[in-house]
Write an enzyme that holds these catalytic residues in place. Structure first.
Site, PDB file in Angstrom:
ATOM      1  N   HIS A   1     -20.990  -0.637  -6.731  1.00  0.00           N
ATOM      2  CA  HIS A   1     -20.818  -2.030  -6.283  1.00  0.00           C
ATOM      3  C   HIS A   1     -21.186  -2.992  -7.411  1.00  0.00           C
ATOM      4  O   HIS A   1     -20.508  -3.998  -7.638  1.00  0.00           O
ATOM      5  CB  HIS A   1     -21.731  -2.338  -5.084  1.00  0.00           C
ATOM      6  CG  HIS A   1     -21.367  -1.636  -3.811  1.00  0.00           C
ATOM      7  ND1 HIS A   1     -22.262  -0.861  -3.113  1.00  0.00           N
ATOM      8  CD2 HIS A   1     -20.224  -1.611  -3.096  1.00  0.00           C
ATOM      9  CE1 HIS A   1     -21.680  -0.385  -2.015  1.00  0.00           C
ATOM     10  NE2 HIS A   1     -20.431  -0.825  -1.986  1.00  0.00           N
TER      11      HIS A   1
ATOM     12  N   LYS B   1     -21.668  -1.002  14.832  1.00  0.00           N
ATOM     13  CA  LYS B   1     -21.901  -0.034  13.754  1.00  0.00           C
ATOM     14  C   LYS B   1     -23.392  -0.071  13.423  1.00  0.00           C
ATOM     15  O   LYS B   1     -23.930  -1.137  13.139  1.00  0.00           O
ATOM     16  CB  LYS B   1     -21.058  -0.433  12.525  1.00  0.00           C
ATOM     17  CG  LYS B   1     -20.861   0.702  11.542  1.00  0.00           C
ATOM     18  CD  LYS B   1     -19.789   0.313  10.527  1.00  0.00           C
ATOM     19  CE  LYS B   1     -19.810   1.180   9.293  1.00  0.00           C
ATOM     20  NZ  LYS B   1     -18.815   0.766   8.304  1.00  0.00           N
TER      21      LYS B   1
ATOM     22  N   ARG C   1     -11.667   3.168  -6.005  1.00  0.00           N
ATOM     23  CA  ARG C   1     -12.197   4.285  -6.781  1.00  0.00           C
ATOM     24  C   ARG C   1     -11.116   5.327  -7.013  1.00  0.00           C
ATOM     25  O   ARG C   1     -10.911   5.795  -8.112  1.00  0.00           O
ATOM     26  CB  ARG C   1     -13.368   4.946  -6.030  1.00  0.00           C
ATOM     27  CG  ARG C   1     -14.637   4.149  -6.056  1.00  0.00           C
ATOM     28  CD  ARG C   1     -15.596   4.647  -5.023  1.00  0.00           C
ATOM     29  NE  ARG C   1     -14.988   4.575  -3.698  1.00  0.00           N
ATOM     30  CZ  ARG C   1     -15.642   4.739  -2.571  1.00  0.00           C
ATOM     31  NH1 ARG C   1     -16.924   5.032  -2.595  1.00  0.00           N
ATOM     32  NH2 ARG C   1     -15.041   4.630  -1.406  1.00  0.00           N
TER      33      ARG C   1
ATOM     34  N   SER D   1     -21.821   4.589  -0.644  1.00  0.00           N
ATOM     35  CA  SER D   1     -23.100   4.445   0.084  1.00  0.00           C
ATOM     36  C   SER D   1     -23.305   5.645   0.991  1.00  0.00           C
ATOM     37  O   SER D   1     -24.416   6.153   1.127  1.00  0.00           O
ATOM     38  CB  SER D   1     -23.093   3.164   0.911  1.00  0.00           C
ATOM     39  OG  SER D   1     -22.912   2.050   0.084  1.00  0.00           O
TER      40      SER D   1
END
Ligand code: PNS
Length: 176
Positions: free
Chosen positions: A18, A42, A94, A132
């Protein structure tokens, strides 16, 4: 006129991937707002306040600190972007596997507000395999993530997931 970008995400927690993307966004925009999404339903590992603090702690002494803001938003991202009069949304890519989800999100956001553009930046090669989620998985299983996340994040992960105080290892060279 200042160009402002919103870099949205869950940031549960922020990783070096990040931060790499933030650097790239700062080369293009005058200011970048890191905007933490408050997801309904969440359950994150870190509370919103903790995630906010971890980001701020990771940016202490950053040469462009004055150009970075940490904020949060609830509801639709496009509404938040409009409210703060930002110029664009920045997201990282990515690998090809990211593309489908990002493509879907960007097109939905465009449908919701045709005025807002999404800009994709490629993460640095050395961070291409981290997320993460995988970082949390490694720490929870007793693995070391030194060099992959900022030190305050590493400490918070060890304390939260292993329930023990963090003892900083010697900084390991990061393999490329
Ligand atoms: O780090 P993440 O979890 O991949 O980030 C996803 C995020 C927070 C950018 C995305 O879920 C989002 O924008 N949520 C806010 C709700 C919204 O606007 N949804 C419509 C876009 S599909």
């Amino acid at each position: 006129m200042d160009k402002l970008a919103v870099y949205p995400g869950s940031f549960d927690p922020i990783t070096n991937g990040h931060l790499d993307l933030l650097e790239r966004a700062l080369k293009i925009f005058d200011r970048v707002v890191i905007a933490i999404a408050v997801h309904q339903g969440k359950k994150p590992l870190f509370t919103l306040e903790e995630r906010q603090k971890l980001i701020k702690d990771s940016l202490v002494g950053h040469p462009s600190e004055h150009r970075i803001q940490v904020d949060s938003f609830e509801g639709l991202l496009v509404n938040y972007v409009r409210e703060i009069r930002a110029d664009a949304i920045v997201r990282g890519l990515r690998a090809v596997s990211d593309f489908e989800y990002e493509f879907q999100m960007a097109l939905m956001n465009r449908r919701l507000n045709n005025e807002i553009e999404t800009l994709f930046l490629m993460t640095g090669m050395r961070w291409i395999y981290i997320s993460s989620r995988i970082i949390k998985e490694v720490v929870a299983s007793g693995g070391c993530v030194n060099g992959l996340v900022p030190v305050p994040v590493e400490a918070a992960l060890v304390e939260r997931l292993l329930g023990k105080p963090f003892v900083s290892p010697l900084a390991e060279p990061v393999p490329h």
